[in-house]
Design an enzyme around this catalytic site. Structure first.
Site, PDB file in Angstrom:
ATOM      1  N   ARG A 262       0.847  -1.202   0.000  1.00  0.00           N
ATOM      2  CA  ARG A 262       0.000   0.000   0.000  1.00  0.00           C
ATOM      3  C   ARG A 262       0.872   1.237   0.000  1.00  0.00           C
ATOM      4  O   ARG A 262       2.029   1.197   0.363  1.00  0.00           O
ATOM      5  CB  ARG A 262      -0.894   0.013   1.252  1.00  0.00           C
ATOM      6  CG  ARG A 262      -2.026  -0.994   1.211  1.00  0.00           C
ATOM      7  CD  ARG A 262      -2.874  -0.908   2.470  1.00  0.00           C
ATOM      8  NE  ARG A 262      -3.508   0.404   2.598  1.00  0.00           N
ATOM      9  CZ  ARG A 262      -3.331   1.232   3.624  1.00  0.00           C
ATOM     10  NH1 ARG A 262      -2.554   0.887   4.622  1.00  0.00           N
ATOM     11  NH2 ARG A 262      -3.931   2.395   3.656  1.00  0.00           N
TER      12      ARG A 262
ATOM     13  N   LYS B 145       4.400  -6.074  11.784  1.00  0.00           N
ATOM     14  CA  LYS B 145       3.597  -6.484  10.632  1.00  0.00           C
ATOM     15  C   LYS B 145       3.933  -7.909  10.182  1.00  0.00           C
ATOM     16  O   LYS B 145       5.079  -8.233   9.914  1.00  0.00           O
ATOM     17  CB  LYS B 145       3.843  -5.507   9.487  1.00  0.00           C
ATOM     18  CG  LYS B 145       2.955  -5.758   8.300  1.00  0.00           C
ATOM     19  CD  LYS B 145       2.588  -4.480   7.634  1.00  0.00           C
ATOM     20  CE  LYS B 145       1.984  -4.717   6.291  1.00  0.00           C
ATOM     21  NZ  LYS B 145       1.538  -3.474   5.695  1.00  0.00           N
TER      22      LYS B 145
ATOM     23  N   ARG C 247      -0.689   5.788  13.305  1.00  0.00           N
ATOM     24  CA  ARG C 247       0.405   5.370  14.207  1.00  0.00           C
ATOM     25  C   ARG C 247      -0.016   5.673  15.637  1.00  0.00           C
ATOM     26  O   ARG C 247      -0.722   6.653  15.890  1.00  0.00           O
ATOM     27  CB  ARG C 247       1.668   6.197  13.924  1.00  0.00           C
ATOM     28  CG  ARG C 247       2.278   5.952  12.584  1.00  0.00           C
ATOM     29  CD  ARG C 247       3.504   5.019  12.701  1.00  0.00           C
ATOM     30  NE  ARG C 247       4.123   4.828  11.417  1.00  0.00           N
ATOM     31  CZ  ARG C 247       3.710   3.953  10.501  1.00  0.00           C
ATOM     32  NH1 ARG C 247       2.657   3.208  10.729  1.00  0.00           N
ATOM     33  NH2 ARG C 247       4.337   3.825   9.343  1.00  0.00           N
TER      34      ARG C 247
HETATM   35  C1  BTN Z   1       0.652  -3.703   2.346  1.00  0.00           C
HETATM   36  O1  BTN Z   1       1.359  -2.749   2.038  1.00  0.00           O
HETATM   37  O2  BTN Z   1       0.417  -3.972   3.515  1.00  0.00           O
HETATM   38  C2  BTN Z   1       0.055  -4.574   1.279  1.00  0.00           C
HETATM   39  C3  BTN Z   1       0.974  -5.688   0.884  1.00  0.00           C
HETATM   40  C4  BTN Z   1       0.382  -6.606  -0.156  1.00  0.00           C
HETATM   41  C5  BTN Z   1       1.384  -7.601  -0.682  1.00  0.00           C
HETATM   42  C6  BTN Z   1       0.739  -8.617  -1.572  1.00  0.00           C
HETATM   43  S1  BTN Z   1       1.832  -9.949  -1.973  1.00  0.00           S
HETATM   44  C7  BTN Z   1       0.713 -10.528  -3.164  1.00  0.00           C
HETATM   45  C8  BTN Z   1       0.173  -9.311  -3.877  1.00  0.00           C
HETATM   46  N1  BTN Z   1       1.054  -8.903  -4.935  1.00  0.00           N
HETATM   47  C9  BTN Z   1       1.605  -7.719  -4.706  1.00  0.00           C
HETATM   48  O3  BTN Z   1       2.419  -7.146  -5.457  1.00  0.00           O
HETATM   49  N2  BTN Z   1       1.167  -7.206  -3.548  1.00  0.00           N
HETATM   50  C10 BTN Z   1       0.236  -8.107  -2.916  1.00  0.00           C
END
Ligand code: BTN
Length: 334
Positions: A126, A191, A332
């Protein structure tokens, strides 16, 4: 079902042999691949580029640091609950891909299309972040679902997906999983998993949603050094909580997650977030705590009250209750 190989055949073959975590001599590998021992050595070097540690010991050959459980479409399908099995339309496994979300957006697929990868070369998080990758150790999964009712039907979907992940992990014995609004999965404030929803199509009509999920199972520290926030993985949680009986098999974990996720997606248009709100609140890491919210151009201090029936964040601020609707907001602890 299709298993796609994006790394060349001989690299894949060497990987399949080394996956057992045992030593294999350069001669044996060379004979299997039909190449010289020098070529085997080069291939072993390439594996390191994917975050795999390859030990090479004179007289014994090559061995991966630990066993590698490769993803298997057959195993995942065999472990799915019957409802999820019916809802799954296609399951593709890539050895290496840019991003499973990008691939799912590229493919125009029906509901129930699942895309998995052993390694993402350009995984996305994100707020423009990178989601880093280590080959064969973690979960990189994207699911496509078509919603007829447009964006309004999707309100709170990413929070509901968080509940499905948290409950899947709890079911396998991982305790103290929490959720941070809008959709981080945490353990002791660090996380563990992230969710990235991407929508294409008509925001007022039929739209295709890609639900991307990344779960850390085992992040080698040299790779994790690139992560700019506190993180954890299932291996560390199991070690720290002393619960060594829990054995994590990626294919089984994926099947369990899909067994919750596919039915959730199927019924979300009818159930909406309201059906998940109470469970989400019970997992909320920051419930009742003072936080600082950062939007594109402001910083707001307040105390978290909870979420609305559509999954928006309720915060008590100096000027009364304010509601935040997601997007590019970071929360946060104050
Ligand atoms: C975040 O920032 O918390 C979201 C992370 C999401 C990662 C997943 S891995 C599978 C899918 N492909 C990606 O490129 N991103 C999501």
């Amino acid at each position: 079902m299709q298993e796609l190989s994006d790394i060349d055949d001989s690299l894949q073959m060497i990987l399949n042999v080394l996956a057992d975590g045992q030593f294999h001599s350069g001669q044996e590998l060379g004979a299997k691949l039909g190449v010289s021992r020098a070529a085997v050595w080069k291939q072993a070097q390439k594996l390191q580029a994917f975050g795999l540690q390859v030990h090479s010991v004179k007289g014994r050959g090559y061995r991966l640091a630990g066993e590698l459980e490769l993803l298997s479409a057959q195993e995942i399908a065999a472990q799915l609950d019957s409802e999820a099995h019916q809802l799954l339309s296609q399951l593709d496994i890539h050895r290496v891909i840019d991003s499973t979300n990008t691939e799912a957006v590229r493919q125009v697929r029906a509901s129930g299309y699942v895309c998995l990868a052993e390694y993402q070369a350009a995984g996305r998080g994100r707020r423009g972040r990178t989601w880093i990758s280590a080959f064969g150790k973690n979960i990189y999964l994207s699911v496509v679902w078509i919603f007829a009712g447009g964006a309004a039907e999707l309100e709170g979907l990413s929070l509901a997906v968080g509940v499905a992940i948290a409950e899947t992990l709890t079911d396998i014995g991982i305790e103290d999983i929490q959720l941070k609004w809008p959709n981080d999965v945490l353990w002791q404030g660090k996380k563990l998993a992230g969710i990235l929803l991407e929508m294409t199509g008509d925001p007022a009509g039929e739209c295709q949603v890609v639900i991307g999920i990344g779960i850390n199972l085992q992040l080698p520290s040299q790779i994790a050094a690139q992560i700019d926030q506190p993180w954890t993985d299932l291996q560390s949680i199991i070690r720290q909580s002393g619960n060594m009986d829990i054995e994590i098999k990626r294919n089984i974990l994926i099947a369990r997650l899909l067994s919750k996720l596919l039915p959730l997606l199927h019924s979300f248009g009818k159930d909406r977030f309201l059906a998940y709100r109470e469970r989400w609140e019970s997992l909320h890491a920051f419930s009742g705590l003072d936080v600082r919210l950062r939007t594109a151009n402001t910083v707001i201090n307040g105390r978290i009250k909870g979420v609305t029936e559509t999954g928006a964040l309720r915060v008590d601020t100096a000027t009364g209750e304010e509601i935040f609707y997601g997007g590019e907001i970071s929360v946060r602890l104050a």
